[in-house]
Design a protein around this motif. Structure first.
Motif, PDB file in Angstrom:
ATOM      1  N   ARG A  98      -5.688   3.963  14.270  1.00 32.45           N
ATOM      2  CA  ARG A  98      -4.603   3.971  15.266  1.00 32.45           C
ATOM      3  C   ARG A  98      -4.251   5.387  15.744  1.00 32.45           C
ATOM      4  NH1 ARG A  98      -0.895  -0.810  14.368  1.00 32.45           N
ATOM      5  NH2 ARG A  98      -2.398  -2.445  13.908  1.00 32.45           N
ATOM      6  N   LEU A  99      -4.717   6.402  15.020  1.00 32.73           N
ATOM      7  CA  LEU A  99      -4.464   7.790  15.440  1.00 32.73           C
ATOM      8  C   LEU A  99      -5.564   8.186  16.431  1.00 32.73           C
ATOM      9  CD1 LEU A  99      -3.610   9.339  11.939  1.00 32.73           C
ATOM     10  CD2 LEU A  99      -2.028   8.417  13.649  1.00 32.73           C
ATOM     11  N   ASP A 100      -5.523   7.581  17.596  1.00 32.77           N
ATOM     12  CA  ASP A 100      -6.665   7.604  18.507  1.00 32.77           C
ATOM     13  C   ASP A 100      -6.622   8.674  19.593  1.00 32.77           C
ATOM     14  OD1 ASP A 100      -4.580   6.547  19.901  1.00 32.77           O
ATOM     15  OD2 ASP A 100      -5.623   4.715  20.506  1.00 32.77           O
ATOM     16  N   HIS A 101      -5.686   9.634  19.514  1.00 32.63           N
ATOM     17  CA  HIS A 101      -5.669  10.728  20.483  1.00 32.63           C
ATOM     18  C   HIS A 101      -5.022  11.961  19.855  1.00 32.63           C
ATOM     19  CE1 HIS A 101      -1.723   8.761  21.008  1.00 32.63           C
ATOM     20  NE2 HIS A 101      -1.298   9.982  21.254  1.00 32.63           N
ATOM     21  N   TYR A 102      -5.305  13.107  20.443  1.00 27.87           N
ATOM     22  CA  TYR A 102      -4.664  14.338  19.998  1.00 27.87           C
ATOM     23  C   TYR A 102      -3.200  14.287  20.393  1.00 27.87           C
ATOM     24  CZ  TYR A 102      -9.262  16.326  19.167  1.00 27.87           C
ATOM     25  OH  TYR A 102     -10.517  16.571  18.690  1.00 27.87           O
ATOM     26  N   GLY A 103      -2.362  14.898  19.588  1.00 29.20           N
ATOM     27  CA  GLY A 103      -0.943  14.945  19.902  1.00 29.20           C
ATOM     28  C   GLY A 103      -0.106  14.604  18.694  1.00 29.20           C
ATOM     29  N   PHE A 104       1.132  14.215  18.940  1.00 26.97           N
ATOM     30  CA  PHE A 104       2.121  14.021  17.883  1.00 26.97           C
ATOM     31  C   PHE A 104       2.589  12.573  17.830  1.00 26.97           C
ATOM     32  CE2 PHE A 104       6.553  14.180  16.336  1.00 26.97           C
ATOM     33  CZ  PHE A 104       6.314  14.747  15.094  1.00 26.97           C
ATOM     34  N   TRP A 105       2.687  12.061  16.619  1.00 26.39           N
ATOM     35  CA  TRP A 105       3.307  10.757  16.363  1.00 26.39           C
ATOM     36  C   TRP A 105       4.578  11.029  15.581  1.00 26.39           C
ATOM     37  CZ3 TRP A 105      -1.835  11.356  16.671  1.00 26.39           C
ATOM     38  CH2 TRP A 105      -2.562  10.396  17.390  1.00 26.39           C
ATOM     39  N   THR A 106       5.676  10.412  15.998  1.00 25.47           N
ATOM     40  CA  THR A 106       6.942  10.603  15.288  1.00 25.47           C
ATOM     41  C   THR A 106       6.894   9.857  13.956  1.00 25.47           C
ATOM     42  OG1 THR A 106       7.979   8.623  16.220  1.00 25.47           O
ATOM     43  CG2 THR A 106       8.203  10.695  17.478  1.00 25.47           C
ATOM     44  N   GLY A 107       7.849  10.163  13.104  1.00 28.72           N
ATOM     45  CA  GLY A 107       7.947   9.467  11.828  1.00 28.72           C
ATOM     46  C   GLY A 107       8.130   7.970  12.003  1.00 28.72           C
ATOM     47  N   GLU A 108       8.918   7.589  13.003  1.00 32.92           N
ATOM     48  CA  GLU A 108       9.140   6.164  13.262  1.00 32.92           C
ATOM     49  C   GLU A 108       7.835   5.487  13.687  1.00 32.92           C
ATOM     50  OE1 GLU A 108      11.129   8.571  14.830  1.00 32.92           O
ATOM     51  OE2 GLU A 108      12.736   8.383  13.353  1.00 32.92           O
ATOM     52  N   GLU A 109       7.063   6.167  14.533  1.00 31.15           N
ATOM     53  CA  GLU A 109       5.781   5.599  14.969  1.00 31.15           C
ATOM     54  C   GLU A 109       4.825   5.449  13.790  1.00 31.15           C
ATOM     55  OE1 GLU A 109       5.443   7.233  19.548  1.00 31.15           O
ATOM     56  OE2 GLU A 109       5.048   8.629  17.910  1.00 31.15           O
ATOM     57  N   ILE A 110       4.776   6.464  12.926  1.00 39.41           N
ATOM     58  CA  ILE A 110       3.886   6.412  11.764  1.00 39.41           C
ATOM     59  C   ILE A 110       4.313   5.280  10.835  1.00 39.41           C
ATOM     60  CG2 ILE A 110       3.114   7.644   9.681  1.00 39.41           C
ATOM     61  CD1 ILE A 110       1.825   8.554  12.344  1.00 39.41           C
ATOM     62  N   GLN A 111       5.612   5.160  10.608  1.00 39.15           N
ATOM     63  CA  GLN A 111       6.093   4.089   9.732  1.00 39.15           C
ATOM     64  C   GLN A 111       5.753   2.726  10.313  1.00 39.15           C
ATOM     65  OE1 GLN A 111       7.415   4.658   6.557  1.00 39.15           O
ATOM     66  NE2 GLN A 111       6.816   2.519   6.508  1.00 39.15           N
ATOM     67  N   ARG A 112       5.901   2.576  11.635  1.00 41.89           N
ATOM     68  CA  ARG A 112       5.560   1.312  12.300  1.00 41.89           C
ATOM     69  C   ARG A 112       4.056   1.024  12.177  1.00 41.89           C
ATOM     70  NH1 ARG A 112       8.665   1.847  16.234  1.00 41.89           N
ATOM     71  NH2 ARG A 112       7.355   3.138  17.556  1.00 41.89           N
ATOM     72  N   ILE A 113       3.236   2.057  12.357  1.00 47.17           N
ATOM     73  CA  ILE A 113       1.778   1.887  12.215  1.00 47.17           C
ATOM     74  C   ILE A 113       1.443   1.422  10.801  1.00 47.17           C
ATOM     75  CG2 ILE A 113      -0.420   3.144  12.086  1.00 47.17           C
ATOM     76  CD1 ILE A 113       0.598   4.846  14.478  1.00 47.17           C
ATOM     77  N   ILE A 114       2.018   2.085   9.797  1.00 47.87           N
ATOM     78  CA  ILE A 114       1.746   1.718   8.399  1.00 47.87           C
ATOM     79  C   ILE A 114       2.204   0.277   8.141  1.00 47.87           C
ATOM     80  CG2 ILE A 114       2.377   2.166   5.985  1.00 47.87           C
ATOM     81  CD1 ILE A 114       2.406   5.176   6.692  1.00 47.87           C
ATOM     82  N   ASP A 115       3.415  -0.054   8.591  1.00 50.70           N
ATOM     83  CA  ASP A 115       3.930  -1.415   8.384  1.00 50.70           C
ATOM     84  C   ASP A 115       3.045  -2.460   9.054  1.00 50.70           C
ATOM     85  OD1 ASP A 115       6.051  -0.352   6.947  1.00 50.70           O
ATOM     86  OD2 ASP A 115       7.480  -0.486   8.609  1.00 50.70           O
ATOM     87  N   ASP A 116       2.643  -2.188  10.315  1.00 50.57           N
ATOM     88  CA  ASP A 116       1.774  -3.131  11.036  1.00 50.57           C
ATOM     89  C   ASP A 116       0.438  -3.289  10.336  1.00 50.57           C
ATOM     90  OD1 ASP A 116       3.772  -3.406  12.917  1.00 50.57           O
ATOM     91  OD2 ASP A 116       2.772  -2.184  14.457  1.00 50.57           O
ATOM     92  N   CYS A 117      -0.141  -2.199   9.890  1.00 51.52           N
ATOM     93  CA  CYS A 117      -1.439  -2.250   9.207  1.00 51.52           C
ATOM     94  C   CYS A 117      -1.339  -3.005   7.883  1.00 51.52           C
ATOM     95  CB  CYS A 117      -2.002  -0.839   8.992  1.00 51.52           C
ATOM     96  SG  CYS A 117      -2.506  -0.006  10.521  1.00 51.52           S
ATOM     97  N   GLU A 118      -0.241  -2.800   7.150  1.00 52.87           N
ATOM     98  CA  GLU A 118      -0.039  -3.540   5.901  1.00 52.87           C
ATOM     99  C   GLU A 118       0.033  -5.032   6.155  1.00 52.87           C
ATOM    100  OE1 GLU A 118       2.193  -0.708   2.676  1.00 52.87           O
ATOM    101  OE2 GLU A 118       3.458  -1.524   4.276  1.00 52.87           O
ATOM    102  N   LYS A 119       0.756  -5.419   7.217  1.00 51.30           N
ATOM    103  CA  LYS A 119       0.868  -6.844   7.555  1.00 51.30           C
ATOM    104  C   LYS A 119      -0.491  -7.425   7.919  1.00 51.30           C
ATOM    105  CE  LYS A 119       5.607  -6.577   9.193  1.00 51.30           C
ATOM    106  NZ  LYS A 119       6.441  -6.417  10.390  1.00 51.30           N
ATOM    107  N   GLU A 120      -1.266  -6.684   8.723  1.00 51.40           N
ATOM    108  CA  GLU A 120      -2.583  -7.158   9.121  1.00 51.40           C
ATOM    109  C   GLU A 120      -3.519  -7.301   7.918  1.00 51.40           C
ATOM    110  OE1 GLU A 120      -4.073  -4.515  12.142  1.00 51.40           O
ATOM    111  OE2 GLU A 120      -2.375  -4.926  13.453  1.00 51.40           O
ATOM    112  N   LEU A 121      -3.446  -6.382   6.993  1.00 48.38           N
ATOM    113  CA  LEU A 121      -4.311  -6.420   5.812  1.00 48.38           C
ATOM    114  C   LEU A 121      -3.900  -7.521   4.837  1.00 48.38           C
ATOM    115  CD1 LEU A 121      -4.725  -2.586   5.231  1.00 48.38           C
ATOM    116  CD2 LEU A 121      -6.492  -4.177   6.040  1.00 48.38           C
ATOM    117  N   ASP A 122      -2.624  -7.900   4.853  1.00 46.51           N
ATOM    118  CA  ASP A 122      -2.153  -8.959   3.954  1.00 46.51           C
ATOM    119  C   ASP A 122      -2.558 -10.356   4.429  1.00 46.51           C
ATOM    120  OD1 ASP A 122      -1.036  -7.251   2.142  1.00 46.51           O
ATOM    121  OD2 ASP A 122       0.991  -7.387   2.966  1.00 46.51           O
ATOM    122  N   ARG A 123      -2.955 -10.470   5.671  1.00 47.56           N
ATOM    123  CA  ARG A 123      -3.332 -11.795   6.213  1.00 47.56           C
ATOM    124  C   ARG A 123      -4.566 -12.325   5.582  1.00 47.56           C
ATOM    125  NH1 ARG A 123      -2.332 -10.549  12.518  1.00 47.56           N
ATOM    126  NH2 ARG A 123      -0.141 -10.118  12.297  1.00 47.56           N
TER     127      ARG A 123
END
Length: 179
Positions: free
Chosen positions: A154-179
């Motif tokens: 999901r870190l697919d471009h140069y630049g900055f991701w905020t803490g909220e974005e990173i937390q959302r990415i981690i949460d979304d990925c955890e949900k997808e992996l739990d399926r």
């Protein structure tokens, strides 16, 4: 933590120099995802990830500490989080990290290991502490491989991701992996 100015400059360079946002090498993305996932597993709050066009990155996170916190345990945890980025390169050998970058970044961990030794000499020498924590960092990288890979994707471009974005990415990925 990355300044707004650094973020703006990185974003402007990406837009000016590329017709579509460039994709950083997977090696850098995995490395930074390793730090973020390890920090998440240890209860650290994500503050952001910056991927620079010179193929370096930075992950910021923070743990709320209090008067009763055990300094030795906190330093050990922070060393593990830091070394997990490098451990990813051994667990995923197709994405080798340049050894000079590793050497420069490990200096702070060596200082922290020396502090841990001073706090609790029974843990062994600084070298023994580093060896023990390196094994733990490799286990974190190995045991969280699917999540680290999903976050890196999901870190697919140069630049900055905020803490909220990173937390959302981690949460979304955890949900997808739990399926």
């Amino acid at each position: 933590m990355i300044s707004t100015y650094d973020w703006l400059i990185a974003r402007c360079k990406a837009v000016i120099n590329h017709s579509r946002p460039p994709e950083p090498p997977m090696r850098v993305r995995l490395h930074e995802a390793g730090h973020a996932v390890a920090g998440h597993r240890f209860g650290y709050v994500q503050q952001g990830i910056m991927l620079r066009e010179d193929d370096t990155g930075e992950t910021s996170q923070q743990y709320a500490t209090g008067m009763d916190d055990d300094m030795s345990v906190r330093l050990q945890t922070e060393i593990i989080i830091s070394m997990t980025g490098f451990a990813v390169t051994l667990e995923y050998p197709e994405y080798k990290t340049d050894a000079l970058r590793i050497g420069g970044d490990v200096q702070m961990e060596l200082v922290n290991a020396a502090i841990i030794h001073r706090i609790d000499p029974a843990m062994g020498s600084a070298d023994e502490i580093m060896d023990t924590l390196w094994v733990r960092a490799r286990l974190v990288a190995r045991n969280n491989k699917p999540l680290i890979q999903a976050v890196a994707a999901r870190l697919d471009h140069y630049g900055f991701w905020t803490g909220e974005e990173i937390q959302r990415i981690i949460d979304d990925c955890e949900k997808e992996l739990d399926r």
